[in-house]
Design a protein around this motif. Structure first.
Motif, PDB file in Angstrom:
ATOM      1  N   TYR A  39       1.154  -1.300   0.139  1.00 43.81           N
ATOM      2  CA  TYR A  39      -0.028   0.153  -0.157  1.00 43.81           C
ATOM      3  C   TYR A  39       0.718   0.915   0.059  1.00 43.81           C
ATOM      4  O   TYR A  39       0.520   1.915  -0.954  1.00 43.81           O
ATOM      5  CB  TYR A  39      -0.878  -0.660   1.529  1.00 43.81           C
ATOM      6  CG  TYR A  39      -1.989   1.124   1.581  1.00 43.81           C
ATOM      7  CD1 TYR A  39      -2.690   1.588   0.441  1.00 43.81           C
ATOM      8  CD2 TYR A  39      -1.350   2.313   2.055  1.00 43.81           C
ATOM      9  CE1 TYR A  39      -3.850   2.654   0.495  1.00 43.81           C
ATOM     10  CE2 TYR A  39      -2.287   3.020   2.394  1.00 43.81           C
ATOM     11  CZ  TYR A  39      -3.278   3.504   1.928  1.00 43.81           C
ATOM     12  OH  TYR A  39      -3.533   4.554   1.559  1.00 43.81           O
ATOM     13  N   PRO A  43       2.587   3.357  -4.628  1.00 44.91           N
ATOM     14  CA  PRO A  43       2.532   4.249  -5.434  1.00 44.91           C
ATOM     15  C   PRO A  43       4.164   5.279  -5.707  1.00 44.91           C
ATOM     16  O   PRO A  43       4.190   5.914  -6.789  1.00 44.91           O
ATOM     17  CB  PRO A  43       2.639   5.572  -4.328  1.00 44.91           C
ATOM     18  CG  PRO A  43       1.227   4.391  -3.696  1.00 44.91           C
ATOM     19  CD  PRO A  43       2.026   3.591  -3.677  1.00 44.91           C
ATOM     20  N   VAL A  57       1.153   2.587 -10.483  1.00 49.87           N
ATOM     21  CA  VAL A  57      -0.241   2.202 -10.270  1.00 49.87           C
ATOM     22  C   VAL A  57      -0.651   4.167 -10.644  1.00 49.87           C
ATOM     23  O   VAL A  57      -0.360   4.055  -9.027  1.00 49.87           O
ATOM     24  CB  VAL A  57      -0.803   1.666  -9.325  1.00 49.87           C
ATOM     25  CG1 VAL A  57      -1.931   1.588  -9.276  1.00 49.87           C
ATOM     26  CG2 VAL A  57      -0.374  -0.265  -9.762  1.00 49.87           C
ATOM     27  N   VAL A  58      -1.908   4.115 -11.326  1.00 44.12           N
ATOM     28  CA  VAL A  58      -1.819   5.472 -10.469  1.00 44.12           C
ATOM     29  C   VAL A  58      -3.779   5.477 -11.700  1.00 44.12           C
ATOM     30  O   VAL A  58      -3.634   5.625 -12.739  1.00 44.12           O
ATOM     31  CB  VAL A  58      -1.174   6.944 -11.183  1.00 44.12           C
ATOM     32  CG1 VAL A  58      -0.967   6.578 -13.025  1.00 44.12           C
ATOM     33  CG2 VAL A  58      -1.478   7.710 -11.490  1.00 44.12           C
ATOM     34  N   TYR A  66      -7.349   4.259 -15.723  1.00 44.84           N
ATOM     35  CA  TYR A  66      -6.667   3.405 -14.815  1.00 44.84           C
ATOM     36  C   TYR A  66      -5.330   2.843 -15.911  1.00 44.84           C
ATOM     37  O   TYR A  66      -5.311   2.337 -16.328  1.00 44.84           O
ATOM     38  CB  TYR A  66      -7.541   3.189 -14.401  1.00 44.84           C
ATOM     39  CG  TYR A  66      -6.346   2.123 -13.126  1.00 44.84           C
ATOM     40  CD1 TYR A  66      -5.625   2.628 -12.817  1.00 44.84           C
ATOM     41  CD2 TYR A  66      -7.566   0.906 -12.913  1.00 44.84           C
ATOM     42  CE1 TYR A  66      -5.225   1.992 -11.563  1.00 44.84           C
ATOM     43  CE2 TYR A  66      -6.927  -0.635 -12.167  1.00 44.84           C
ATOM     44  CZ  TYR A  66      -6.105   0.559 -11.336  1.00 44.84           C
ATOM     45  OH  TYR A  66      -5.205  -0.555 -10.593  1.00 44.84           O
ATOM     46  N   THR A 164      -0.398   8.909   1.187  1.00 48.69           N
ATOM     47  CA  THR A 164      -0.875   7.655   0.261  1.00 48.69           C
ATOM     48  C   THR A 164      -2.293   7.134  -0.511  1.00 48.69           C
ATOM     49  O   THR A 164      -1.704   7.287  -1.634  1.00 48.69           O
ATOM     50  CB  THR A 164      -0.271   6.496   0.972  1.00 48.69           C
ATOM     51  OG1 THR A 164       0.682   7.252   1.234  1.00 48.69           O
ATOM     52  CG2 THR A 164      -0.026   5.249   0.434  1.00 48.69           C
ATOM     53  N   TYR A 168      -2.515   7.766  -5.051  1.00 48.27           N
ATOM     54  CA  TYR A 168      -2.595   6.844  -6.180  1.00 48.27           C
ATOM     55  C   TYR A 168      -3.718   7.583  -7.088  1.00 48.27           C
ATOM     56  O   TYR A 168      -4.353   7.237  -7.681  1.00 48.27           O
ATOM     57  CB  TYR A 168      -3.069   5.935  -5.865  1.00 48.27           C
ATOM     58  CG  TYR A 168      -2.726   4.404  -4.640  1.00 48.27           C
ATOM     59  CD1 TYR A 168      -2.361   4.057  -6.249  1.00 48.27           C
ATOM     60  CD2 TYR A 168      -2.618   4.581  -3.464  1.00 48.27           C
ATOM     61  CE1 TYR A 168      -1.744   2.604  -5.067  1.00 48.27           C
ATOM     62  CE2 TYR A 168      -1.964   3.540  -3.394  1.00 48.27           C
ATOM     63  CZ  TYR A 168      -1.325   2.564  -3.662  1.00 48.27           C
ATOM     64  OH  TYR A 168      -0.794   1.735  -2.718  1.00 48.27           O
ATOM     65  N   TRP A 169      -4.409   8.938  -7.822  1.00 47.12           N
ATOM     66  CA  TRP A 169      -4.722   9.691  -8.062  1.00 47.12           C
ATOM     67  C   TRP A 169      -4.384  11.187  -8.644  1.00 47.12           C
ATOM     68  O   TRP A 169      -4.354  11.604  -9.606  1.00 47.12           O
ATOM     69  CB  TRP A 169      -6.085  10.522  -7.468  1.00 47.12           C
ATOM     70  CG  TRP A 169      -6.882   8.844  -6.496  1.00 47.12           C
ATOM     71  CD1 TRP A 169      -6.608   8.214  -5.702  1.00 47.12           C
ATOM     72  CD2 TRP A 169      -7.736   8.396  -7.203  1.00 47.12           C
ATOM     73  NE1 TRP A 169      -7.171   7.915  -5.592  1.00 47.12           N
ATOM     74  CE2 TRP A 169      -8.629   7.481  -6.107  1.00 47.12           C
ATOM     75  CE3 TRP A 169      -8.690   8.192  -8.759  1.00 47.12           C
ATOM     76  CZ2 TRP A 169      -9.670   6.580  -6.482  1.00 47.12           C
ATOM     77  CZ3 TRP A 169      -9.806   7.912  -8.026  1.00 47.12           C
ATOM     78  CH2 TRP A 169     -10.273   7.030  -7.368  1.00 47.12           C
TER      79      TRP A 169
END
Length: 469
Positions: A39, A43, A57-58, A66, A164, A168-169
């Motif tokens: 987790y 990122p 991963v984003v 995605y 965190t 991811y975004w």
């Protein structure tokens, strides 16, 4: 007629579980470490791409994409999302029919973060006895320092969890600078605040009450249990005997003496209750609050080892096994959920592998259907919509089949050039010389896109029609 009294759910007191060592505690610790590593580090994992963020991963909200390693998902991939959600649901149901609520006890986010918060509390405030004593202690310097330090590190972990999640975004290396310099979008601060607050409250204060009073899974789990489901159980026949439990006092220390006295193997030490993060007594039978974490099994095994008696007084087993019956692992529910899991997994894999990398939509201009030019030739017009879902540019030649001597007019363009991850709209005219015009008012045709460069190797066809007077 007397009315039944209203029943209220009593809010439990804060539970202070005792630490325990054992195989299930080790499994929970390994899962916690792995979950946190994935987790918090994912990122920051770099991933080289020709376009898009260089992050493994984003969720690229601005461009509605995605990125998952080498795969890119678009809003059009709704089937993949539906298959993924359905797979997650039926997999959870399948696991529940086989092994009860082990997801809750080992993999749930609430359990993992609560374990981490309690670990921080134990490191700062000490053992269970010390923590209970501290709670009754007046607010002196020691209590303020320990309690304050506990909440400080709780807030720190909650904030880093929320931040965190926000990473991811967006591209992490860019967002972290913008975030701490006040240049990040408002949504980034709001998202971090919401996740920080909910994590701090859920893992630090509400804890076990989330599992009992908030999470709906505890309410409908019993509908998926049957007598073959393996759950944490107390072997009452062995533990109680004919006369119940008894402390290992004089004349009750060996199994032979206890059996002769009609007493079971349970020494009534209460260790299984003290280590339970939900504060229940497994000896009272399966309860809605039990999350099947197995810590009571570790506690009981520890006591059995000290006594030199066989383990298994508290263990993962089925109701049939406790009753001396044969346990079947292939019941109707298990087979049904298992087949649903396999089918949904197959659909998910198929949807990923068979997803179109290029979408083409052709619509004929209906007003007017056709135009007769001054030289007698007939012209139809078409609107093309392209979307290149690959990470490389693609170039195509556009031709038409089924229309002899048909001429494709793309204006000043010679090829259809599609940028990676972009859409394109084109207005195309198709003409047929007067000498080739026949009596048919509608003729089926097929547009052919022949790859010139890019990831595509096979021609792509789109059917339409050509209208004549």
């Amino acid at each position: 007629m007397n009315e039944a009294p209203l029943q209220f759910v009593e809010y439990q007191k804060i539970i202070e579980p005792r630490s325990v060592k054992g195989r299930f505690r080790n499994i929970k610790t390994v899962i916690l470490i792995l979950a946190y590593l994935v987790y918090f580090l994912l990122p920051w994992m770099p991933w080289s791409r020709e376009i898009g963020p260089n992050q493994a991963v984003v969720f690229d909200l601005a461009n509605h994409k995605y990125y998952l390693f080498n795969m890119v998902f678009h809003p059009q991939d709704i089937l993949t999302l539906a298959a993924l959600l359905f797979l997650a649901a039926v997999l959870l149901f399948f696991v529940t029919t086989v092994a009860g609520r082990i997801f809750c006890g080992f993999f749930c986010f609430q359990t993992i973060w609560t374990d981490a918060f309690r670990l921080i509390e134990q490191k700062i405030q000490g053992t269970r006895v010390t923590r209970l004593r501290l709670k009754k202690q007046p607010w002196d310097r020691e209590k303020i320092l320990k309690v304050g330090s506990t909440h400080f590190f709780w807030l720190l972990l909650a904030f880093w969890s929320g931040f965190t999640f926000t990473l991811y975004w967006a591209e992490a290396r860019v967002l972290i600078v913008e975030f701490f310099t006040g240049q990040a979008p408002f949504a980034a601060y709001l998202t971090t605040l919401i996740i920080t607050t909910t994590t701090y409250l859920a893992a630090g204060f509400i804890k076990d009450n989330v599992c009992v009073h908030i999470c709906p899974y505890s309410r409908f789990q019993t509908a998926m249990f049957d007598k073959n489901t393996s759950v944490v159980s107390y072997d009452m026949n062995r533990g109680e005997g004919e006369k119940g439990r008894a402390k290992p006092v004089k004349r009750m220390k060996t199994r032979e003496d206890r059996t002769a006295s009609g007493v079971g193997d349970c020494v009534d030490c209460g260790y299984c209750v003290q280590v339970c993060p939900m504060g229940i007594d497994i000896r009272d039978g399966l309860q809605i609050a039990c999350i099947h974490c197995g810590l009571c099994v570790d506690a009981c095994d520890t006591i059995m080892d000290k006594q030199g008696w066989p383990r298994g007084l508290v263990r993962f087993t089925s109701e049939n096994d406790l009753e001396g019956k044969k346990t079947s692992r292939f019941g109707v529910r298990t087979i049904g959920y298992g087949l649903a899991t396999l089918i949904s997994a197959a659909v998910l894999v198929w949807s990923v592998l068979a997803s179109d990398k290029l979408t083409v939509d052709v619509s004929q201009v209906r007003n007017p259907l056709y135009v007769t030019l001054s030289d007698g030739s007939v012209q139809n017009s078409y609107r093309f919509k392209f979307y290149n879902m690959t990470l490389k540019p693609a170039v195509f030649n556009l031709e038409v089949e089924g229309l002899p001597e048909g001429i494709v007019d793309m204006g000043h363009l010679k090829h259809v050039k599609l940028e990676p991850g972009k859409g394109l709209r084109m207005f195309i005219r198709l003409r047929q010389p007067s000498a080739a015009v026949q009596g048919d008012k509608s003729r089926p045709i097929r547009f052919k896109l022949t790859p010139v460069s890019g990831e595509f190797t096979q021609p792509i066809y789109q059917k339409s029609q050509f209208i004549t007077p």
